[in-house]
Structure formats: C-alpha cells, structure tokens
Design a protein around this motif. Structure first.
Motif, PDB file in Angstrom:
ATOM      1  N   THR A 113       0.831  -1.204   0.000  1.00 25.21           N
ATOM      2  CA  THR A 113       0.000   0.000   0.000  1.00 25.21           C
ATOM      3  C   THR A 113       0.863   1.251   0.000  1.00 25.21           C
ATOM      4  OG1 THR A 113      -1.662  -1.228   1.276  1.00 25.21           O
ATOM      5  CG2 THR A 113      -1.917   1.155   1.141  1.00 25.21           C
ATOM      6  N   ALA A 160       2.417   1.587  -3.559  1.00 27.09           N
ATOM      7  CA  ALA A 160       1.428   2.054  -4.541  1.00 27.09           C
ATOM      8  C   ALA A 160       1.107   3.526  -4.313  1.00 27.09           C
ATOM      9  CB  ALA A 160       0.166   1.206  -4.446  1.00 27.09           C
ATOM     10  N   SER A 161       1.101   3.944  -3.059  1.00 30.60           N
ATOM     11  CA  SER A 161       0.833   5.345  -2.740  1.00 30.60           C
ATOM     12  C   SER A 161       1.946   6.248  -3.260  1.00 30.60           C
ATOM     13  CB  SER A 161       0.696   5.518  -1.219  1.00 30.60           C
ATOM     14  OG  SER A 161      -0.369   4.752  -0.716  1.00 30.60           O
ATOM     15  N   HIS A 206       3.883   5.703  -5.767  1.00 27.40           N
ATOM     16  CA  HIS A 206       3.780   5.765  -7.230  1.00 27.40           C
ATOM     17  C   HIS A 206       2.668   6.726  -7.652  1.00 27.40           C
ATOM     18  CE1 HIS A 206       5.760   1.524  -7.462  1.00 27.40           C
ATOM     19  NE2 HIS A 206       6.657   2.484  -7.396  1.00 27.40           N
ATOM     20  N   PHE A 207       1.560   6.737  -6.906  1.00 24.32           N
ATOM     21  CA  PHE A 207       0.486   7.675  -7.240  1.00 24.32           C
ATOM     22  C   PHE A 207       0.974   9.116  -7.141  1.00 24.32           C
ATOM     23  CE2 PHE A 207      -2.665  10.648  -5.495  1.00 24.32           C
ATOM     24  CZ  PHE A 207      -3.514  10.746  -6.573  1.00 24.32           C
ATOM     25  N   LYS A 215      -3.107  13.697 -11.270  1.00 24.41           N
ATOM     26  CA  LYS A 215      -3.595  13.704  -9.890  1.00 24.41           C
ATOM     27  C   LYS A 215      -4.769  14.653  -9.722  1.00 24.41           C
ATOM     28  CE  LYS A 215       0.611  14.532  -8.374  1.00 24.41           C
ATOM     29  NZ  LYS A 215       1.791  14.772  -7.500  1.00 24.41           N
ATOM     30  N   ASN A 266      -6.544   0.848 -11.693  1.00 22.64           N
ATOM     31  CA  ASN A 266      -5.224   0.219 -11.826  1.00 22.64           C
ATOM     32  C   ASN A 266      -4.486   0.643 -13.093  1.00 22.64           C
ATOM     33  OD1 ASN A 266      -5.081  -1.196  -9.415  1.00 22.64           O
ATOM     34  ND2 ASN A 266      -6.122  -2.994 -10.239  1.00 22.64           N
ATOM     35  N   ALA A 323      -3.117   4.202 -11.729  1.00 30.22           N
ATOM     36  CA  ALA A 323      -2.256   4.080 -10.540  1.00 30.22           C
ATOM     37  C   ALA A 323      -2.341   2.643 -10.030  1.00 30.22           C
ATOM     38  CB  ALA A 323      -2.692   5.063  -9.461  1.00 30.22           C
ATOM     39  N   PHE A 345      -3.191   1.287  -6.275  1.00 30.72           N
ATOM     40  CA  PHE A 345      -3.494   2.370  -5.322  1.00 30.72           C
ATOM     41  C   PHE A 345      -4.849   2.152  -4.660  1.00 30.72           C
ATOM     42  CE2 PHE A 345      -5.066   6.767  -4.433  1.00 30.72           C
ATOM     43  CZ  PHE A 345      -4.130   7.107  -3.466  1.00 30.72           C
ATOM     44  N   HIS A 373      -5.424   0.041  -0.922  1.00 30.39           N
ATOM     45  CA  HIS A 373      -5.984   0.878   0.149  1.00 30.39           C
ATOM     46  C   HIS A 373      -7.312   0.312   0.654  1.00 30.39           C
ATOM     47  CE1 HIS A 373      -3.457   4.280   1.136  1.00 30.39           C
ATOM     48  NE2 HIS A 373      -3.062   4.315  -0.128  1.00 30.39           N
TER      49      HIS A 373
END
Length: 313
Positions: free
Chosen positions: A52, A55-56, A58-59, A67, A127, A130, A133, A137
């Motif tokens: 998590t 992945a966060s 990378h976001f 974003k 996906n 992101a 993400f 979560h």
C-alpha cells in the motif's frame, strides 16, 4: 517520557474477566497520561502495508494534471474536501503556521450516493492510472475496520470500566476518513493540531529518523518508527465522551529527511449523527456537527484542526 508505551491488541481481546486484565489497565493509564501509544499484535499483514505504501508513492509521482483529475472539486461526497486529492499547501492544520507542505488523498468507506455528510463513493484512480493504489488501500481499510477497530473500541470500553460492547451501537456503520499523505523531501510538515475522531490509527512508513512529534507531559517528543506497529492517538470526540478525562493529544509532523515520506492515518468516527453524551452529564454533542465544524475550520476558515488554536507550545 521519552518514548511511547506499547499496547498489545491481542491481549486486549482477552475479555475473560469483566474488569479486564493488566493490558486494559495499562491502556487506561496510557490514555490518561499520554493519549498516544504503539499498537502491536494487530494482525495486519506487513506485506499488505508495504504494498500500500509503495502504490501510494507511485500515485504521488504521477504528473500533476493526472492527480488533479481526482481532486476534491471532482468529488461527489459532501463536503468535497473529505475526499480526493489535495496538492501541496492545500490543507491548514494550524492557522498560526499556515498551509502545510504536503500532498494528500482522502477516501472513505464506499457507500451508495447519499445526502449524509461524509458518505458515498470516492472518485479514485483505477489500476490503469495508478496500479494497486485503490485496491491495496481498500484491502487495508477492510482489514483495519474488521480486525483493529472493534477490539480497540472494546478495549477502551473495558479500560473505562464499561462493559466490552458499550461503544458497539455507535460504530455499527462508522465514518472513516482514510488518508494517505506524501511529505516531500526536506520540507514536509503538518502543523500542530489535535484529531477530531474517537481515535486515529496511523501507519508510518519506516525510517530510522522519525518525523512525528507528540506533546507529552514533559514536552514535545519524537515518535520513533517501530516495525510492525501502528501509532494510536486519541481524538477530540473521546475527550468529549469522557467529559475531559481522556484528552486528545497534540501532534505535528516535521519531515526534513532527503527522501519523501508516506503516512497513512485512518481517522475513526462514530455513526452519522451520533449523539455523544459526556459521561456524568445530560448534555449531548452531535458527532457529525463536530466533523463539519472541523472541516470548516481546516479548509474554509483555515484556523486549524481540533484544538489547534489552543496550542501555543
């Protein structure tokens, strides 16, 4: 005190004695004296936590325009500031220090569209945009809401000399503000504030040098990152509920390391429009009104979160 106490969630689950065990007594003393503690034996897989966090990160590395496609003004939940992406200097947790240099993304429990504040669905990247993400979560959120929140509420009830399920009716459909924060290298921060809910479950990315500072009885101390633990802090609603016996603890983040930091706080609130009756009184406080007032203070008035205006230390 130069370090936070450590509480075992597994030991809090032992409800064989109506008056609790040694862990419940330690929890009471910890909440009474500090309002912050580490929670171990929580049962959440470390691999899920790490995925998590990755992945966060990378976001937040995505281009700004991507974003912003998931920003607060694109959200449908009321208030819009309770969901979605907010850029650097978007949030003000303490009016004295101004807007915080951090990015964040807020989500909540997925619910059908509703007129209830803080209730509905989050516009969140899939996906393709992101990877992992949203899925990680929501998986983490399900683990937290099922494995951590109920026994921690029951542990608090026993610690307060209530029967174990005393809080349960107020949290059968709770409100969550599930947040992921990106603190940039060298200058990331969150101003001094208190949280508004009953408690906050904080997942810190592990670094040898901590960034979270809390106000203990002896002054401000850093909360070291301990592997396989969460940080728990009490919020304003528990202070109201206990009529000031347990006090929400002030904290701030000062991140000066040369690399970014991911933080995942999950703010736990009771059911919509719960009437909190401070113990020993006949007064009532509407929990949703408290939340709305706090969001007004943070995002509109920009005076800060919780008891931020009281914090002069």
């Amino acid at each position: 005190m130069d370090s936070l106490p450590i509480i075992s969630l597994e030991k809090l689950k032992d409800l064989s004695s109506p008056s609790g065990n040694a862990e419940h007594k330690q929890l009471y003393e910890t909440c009474l004296e500090h309002g912050f503690f580490y929670l171990k034996d929580h049962g959440i897989p470390s691999e899920l936590v790490q995925k998590t966090i990755e992945a966060s990160r990378h976001f937040f590395q995505l281009p700004k325009e991507i974003k912003q496609a998931y920003s607060q003004d694109k959200q449908t939940v009321y208030p819009q500031t309770s969901r979605g992406y907010s850029p650097l200097y978007g949030e003000t947790l303490n009016g004295q220090t101004g807007a915080d240099p951090k990015e964040l993304f807020d989500l909540g429990l997925e619910r059908p569209p509703s007129d209830k504040p803080f209730t509905g669905s989050t516009l969140i990247p899939d996906n393709k945009v992101a990877p992992g993400f949203a899925s990680y979560h929501y998986q983490l959120q399900e683990e937290i809401i099922n494995k951590v929140v109920p026994p921690l509420l029951q542990g608090l009830a026993v610690a307060l000399n209530k029967e174990p399920h005393w809080f349960d009716p107020y949290f059968d459909d709770p409100i969550l503000i599930h947040r992921v924060i990106h603190y940039p290298p060298h200058l990331g921060s969150a101003g001094k504030h208190t949280d508004t809910g009953i408690f906050t479950i904080l997942i810190q990315e592990y670094f040898s040098d901590p960034s979270l500072r809390i106000y203990a009885q002896t002054g401000w101390i850093y909360a070291d990152c301990l592997e396989n633990t969460f940080v728990i802090n009490l919020g304003d609603m528990l202070q109201y509920w206990t009529n000031g016996l347990l006090v929400s603890t002030a904290h701030e983040v000062i991140h000066t390391l040369p690399h970014s930091r991911i933080s995942i706080p999950i703010f736990v609130f009771p059911n919509h429009n719960t009437l909190i009756q401070p113990m020993g009184t006949d007064k009532t406080i509407n929990s949703t009104d408290v939340m709305l007032d706090n969001f007004q203070s943070i995002w509109v008035d920009k005076s800060g979160s919780g008891r931020a205006q009281e914090l002069k230390q």
